[in-house]
Scaffold this motif. Sequence first.
Motif: not given
Length: 267
Positions: A120-132
């Motif tokens: 949820t902190p992605a909503s203010i640009g402070a997210g942690m996003i893992q991807f594959c």
Amino acid sequence: METIGFIGCGNMGGAIARAVCKATAPQNVLLANRTPEKAQALAAELGCKSGTNAEAAACSWVFLAVKPQGMPAMLSALMPQLAARKDRFVLVTMAAGLSLARIQALSGGRYPVIRMMPNTPASIGAGMIQFCAEGTTPEETAAFCRLLAAAGRLDEIPESLIDAASCVSGCGPAWAYQFIEALADGGVACGLPRAKAIEYAAQMLAGSASLVLESGQHPGALKDAVCSPGGSTIQGVRLLEQRAFRGAVTDAVIAAYDKTKDMGQAK
Ligand SMILES: NC(=O)c1ccc[n+]([C@@H]2O[C@H](COP(=O)([O-])OP(=O)(O)OC[C@H]3O[C@@H](n4cnc5c(N)ncnc54)[C@H](OP(=O)(O)O)[C@@H]3O)[C@@H](O)[C@H]2O)c1
């Protein structure tokens, strides 16, 4: 021209669309949602378009942001359209617990897919996003990272680690908020007004987290640096150890992981 479609504009789809609109011209972004008014309102705010699921599914990037249980019906309706496409496109899923292979199966083809796990902190640009990713080119992976740059920190990991990662940084905000609330309760018990207690606790947590990331020091060493010999902080550390604070937090991550695995098997 690269176009970006979103199917689902709820909490997470909306947050990611917001970040994407900072990285690309909003005119290239199209939002679709079951309740269309939600997509229309967000599109008006961001300066992008709104439309149907089919229009979003015709874009070069198709972000799938509905709940995991809604994914089979939503993708099955789009299957013929995706199968008829002659141009290249990438599906991006953020659904908890649905694997790359499962998204390919539900969408009816071995299309390139990126599976991302935001918080949820992605909503203010402070997210942690893992991807594959499966089937994407290095250029597409790099383009994905550029599109998501305004959402926070990105890390590509093997799919086998996504569930564990999501239990630390995807679920973690809930536990961080519990910690902030508890700290504030302590402050109020000691006489601080509630609003100040929450502000001090939240800024303390944000600052402490930044110090871990920026210094690269082990959290234990940073903890030691706060504990003066014979001082107050070490008394709090002693009490939290007595109450098994660290063991409880570790067990919370493992409990969330076990539940994630159970949910994955049920799908
Ligand atoms: N929230 C988190 O912290 C978090 C973290 C990581 C991953 N995720 C993932 O993000 C995804 C979305 O979660 P969320 O928290 O954003 O849920 P949400 O707020 O409920 O949003 C889901 C949205 O999808 C829309 N929708 C449902 N079915 C649809 C369909 N067939 N076609 C078009 N739109 C449809 C819903 O529309 P209505 O307006 O009609 O309800 C709603 O706006 C989930 O897969 C979840 O696993 C969430």
